[in-house]
Design an enzyme around this catalytic site. Structure first.
Site, PDB file in Angstrom:
ATOM      1  CE  LYS A 118      -3.649   2.464   2.435  1.00 24.68           C
ATOM      2  NZ  LYS A 118      -4.623   2.462   3.537  1.00 24.68           N
ATOM      3  CE  LYS A 176      -6.036   1.987  -0.695  1.00 28.56           C
ATOM      4  NZ  LYS A 176      -6.554   2.092   0.635  1.00 28.56           N
TER       5      LYS A 176
HETATM    6  C1  PBG Z   1      -7.154   3.562   5.290  1.00 25.48           C
HETATM    7  C2  PBG Z   1      -7.598   3.529   3.871  1.00 25.48           C
HETATM    8  C3  PBG Z   1      -7.425   4.533   2.913  1.00 25.48           C
HETATM    9  C4  PBG Z   1      -8.005   4.059   1.737  1.00 25.48           C
HETATM   10  C5  PBG Z   1      -8.528   2.801   2.012  1.00 25.48           C
HETATM   11  N1  PBG Z   1      -8.235   2.467   3.339  1.00 25.48           N
HETATM   12  C6  PBG Z   1      -6.886   5.899   3.050  1.00 25.48           C
HETATM   13  C7  PBG Z   1      -5.464   6.126   3.293  1.00 25.48           C
HETATM   14  O1  PBG Z   1      -4.657   5.202   3.411  1.00 25.48           O
HETATM   15  O2  PBG Z   1      -5.102   7.298   3.399  1.00 25.48           O
HETATM   16  C8  PBG Z   1      -8.052   4.796   0.441  1.00 25.48           C
HETATM   17  C9  PBG Z   1      -9.044   4.264  -0.546  1.00 25.48           C
HETATM   18  C10 PBG Z   1      -9.322   5.168  -1.692  1.00 25.48           C
HETATM   19  O3  PBG Z   1      -8.632   6.187  -1.911  1.00 25.48           O
HETATM   20  O4  PBG Z   1     -10.273   4.854  -2.436  1.00 25.48           O
HETATM   21  N2  PBG Z   1      -8.213   3.192   6.152  1.00 25.48           N
END
Ligand code: PBG
Length: 327
Positions: free
Chosen positions: A198, A250
Site C-alpha cells: 500500500k 494499492k
Molecule cells: C485507510 C484507507 C485509505 C483508503 C482505504 N483504506 C486511506 C489512506 O490510506 O489514506 C483509500 C481508498 C481510496 O482512496 O479509495 N483506512
C-alpha cells in the site's frame, strides 16, 4: 518460423465473436468488490463531491445498497465507517456499538452469504488525529501499541459478522498479531486480506473527503514509497508468511508493475484496489465529455485484471457487474 504473409495477426481480430473467443483475460462480476461508506447519525445518504455517484450511507441506505450489490452478483462489499465522535485511541473502532460494527451486523443480517461481507481494519477514520495508529508522546505512529488496538478491532469486527478483514494500516506484524487473536477466540474462519503493498499515494485524495479525514501531514512513515517495487514484493511475502489469506496492491493503475510481480511471486489470491482518485479522474473526464465513460471504466478494470489481480475493489463494482451481465 511462421511470419507474414502466412501469419496474419489481424485474423484474430476480425470480428467480435473471434475477439471474444481468443480474449486472454476475463472480467466477471464475481471478481468485483464494492467499497461502501456508512456515516453515524445520517438519516439520508450524503453525496461525496469529489466522487460523483458515491455516497456516505445512512444505516438504512447501506442495507438497501448491500442488497442491490448482492443482486448485481458481485463478490463482496468492503465497509468503511465514519463515527460522530473521534478520540486519540480511535475508541469507536472496537466499540461493539461503534458505527462500523453496527453496520456490519446489519449488512450481514441482510445479505447472509449472498456475498462476502468485509470490513476495513484501520484506525484512521476513528482517531482525532487521522493517523492509522496510536501516537507516541512525540507524535510518531507507535507500531506495537497500534497492534494491540488492531487486535481488539479485529475481534469486534469478527463478532459483528465480518467474514473478511481488510488490514489497511501498514503496521509491521499486523497480520500475525490479528491472526493470533482471532484463532485464540475461535474465529479461525475469518479471512485476512493484507493491504501488503500500500503506497503513500496522492490518489487517495477523494477518500479523505469521503471519510471526513482529520489527517494533517502524510502517512509516509508507514505507507510505502511510490518508487519501490522490490519492497512491495517483500511486503507481500512477509504477509503471506504471517498468515494472510489474500494480499493486495494499492492503488491499482499506477502500480500495475508491482501487481504483476506480486502475482508472479506469491501463491495466494492477489487483489488490487482501484482507489478514489482513479475513480474521480475517469468520472471527471467523462463529465467533460473527454472520454467514453463506460469504455474507460471497463478498460481500466480489464487492465487491472490483466496485470494480475484476481479480484478488484472498485467503486464501480455494482454498475460494472450489470454491464458485464448484459455484454
Ligand atoms: C485507510 C484507507 C485509505 C483508503 C482505504 N483504506 C486511506 C489512506 O490510506 O489514506 C483509500 C481508498 C481510496 O482512496 O479509495 N483506512
Amino acid at each position: 518460423m511462421s511470419r507474414f504473409p502466412a501469419t496474419r495477426l489481424r485474423r484474430l481480430r476480425q470480428s467480435p465473436a473471434v475477439r471474444s473467443l481468443v480474449r486472454e483475460t476475463s472480467l466477471e462480476a464475481r471478481q468485483l468488490v464494492l467499497p461502501m461508506f456508512v456515516r453515524e447519525g445520517l438519516s439520508e445518504p450524503s453525496p461525496i463531491a469529489s466522487m460523483p455517484g458515491v455516497v456516505q450511507h445512512s444505516l438504512d441506505s447501506l442495507r438497501a445498497a448491500a442488497v442491490d450489490a448482492a443482486e448485481a452478483g458481485i463478490g463482496g462489499v468492503m465497509l468503511f465507517g465514519i463515527p460522530e465522535v473521534r478520540d486519540a485511541e480511535g475508541s469507536g473502532a472496537d466499540d461493539p456499538d461503534g458505527i462500523l460494527n453496527v453496520a456490519t451486523s446489519a449488512v450481514a443480517a441482510e445479505v447472509g452469504d449472498a456475498l462476502v461481507v468485509q470490513t476495513d481494519l484501520c484506525l484512521d477514520e476513528f482517531t482525532d488525529h487521522g493517523h492509522c495508529g496510536v501516537l507516541t508522546a512525540s507524535g510518531a505512529v507507535d507500531n506495537d501499541a497500534t497492534l494491540e488496538r488492531y487486535r481488539s478491532m479485529a475481534l469486534a469486527q469478527a463478532r459483528s459478522g465480518s467474514r473478511l478483514l481488510g488490514l489497511s494500516g501498514m503496521m509491521d506484524g499486523q497480520v500475525a498479531a490479528i491472526r493470533e487473536v482471532l484463532d485464540a477466540e475461535g474465529f479461525d474462519d475469518a479471512l485476512l486480506l493484507a493491504y501488503s503493498a500500500k503506497y503513500a499515494s496522492a490518489f487517495y485524495g477523494p477518500f479523505r473527503e469521503a471519510v471526513d479525514s482529520q489527517l494533517k501531514g502524510d502517512r509516509r512513515t508507514y505507507q510505502m514509497d511510490p518508487g519501490n517495487r522490490r519492497e512491495g514484493v517483500r511486503e507481500a511475502l512477509f504477509d503471506v508468511d504471517e498468515g494472510a489469506d489474500i494480499v493486495m496492491v494499492k492503488p491499482a493503475m499506477s502500480f500495475l508493475d508491482v501487481l504483476r510481480e506480486v502475482r508472479d511471486t506469491v501463491d495466494v489470491p492477489v487483489w488490487a484496489y482501484q482507489v478514489s482518485g482513479e475513480y474521480a479522474m475517469i468520472e471527471a473526464a467523462s463529465a467533460n465529455g473527454w472520454i467514453d465513460r463506460r469504455a474507460a471504466i471497463l478498460e481500466s478494470l480489464m487492465s487491472i485484471r490483466r496485470a494480475g489481480a484476481d479480484a478488484v475493489l472498485t467503486y464501480w463494482a455494482g454498475e460494472a457487474a450489470r454491464w458485464l451481465r448484459s455484454l
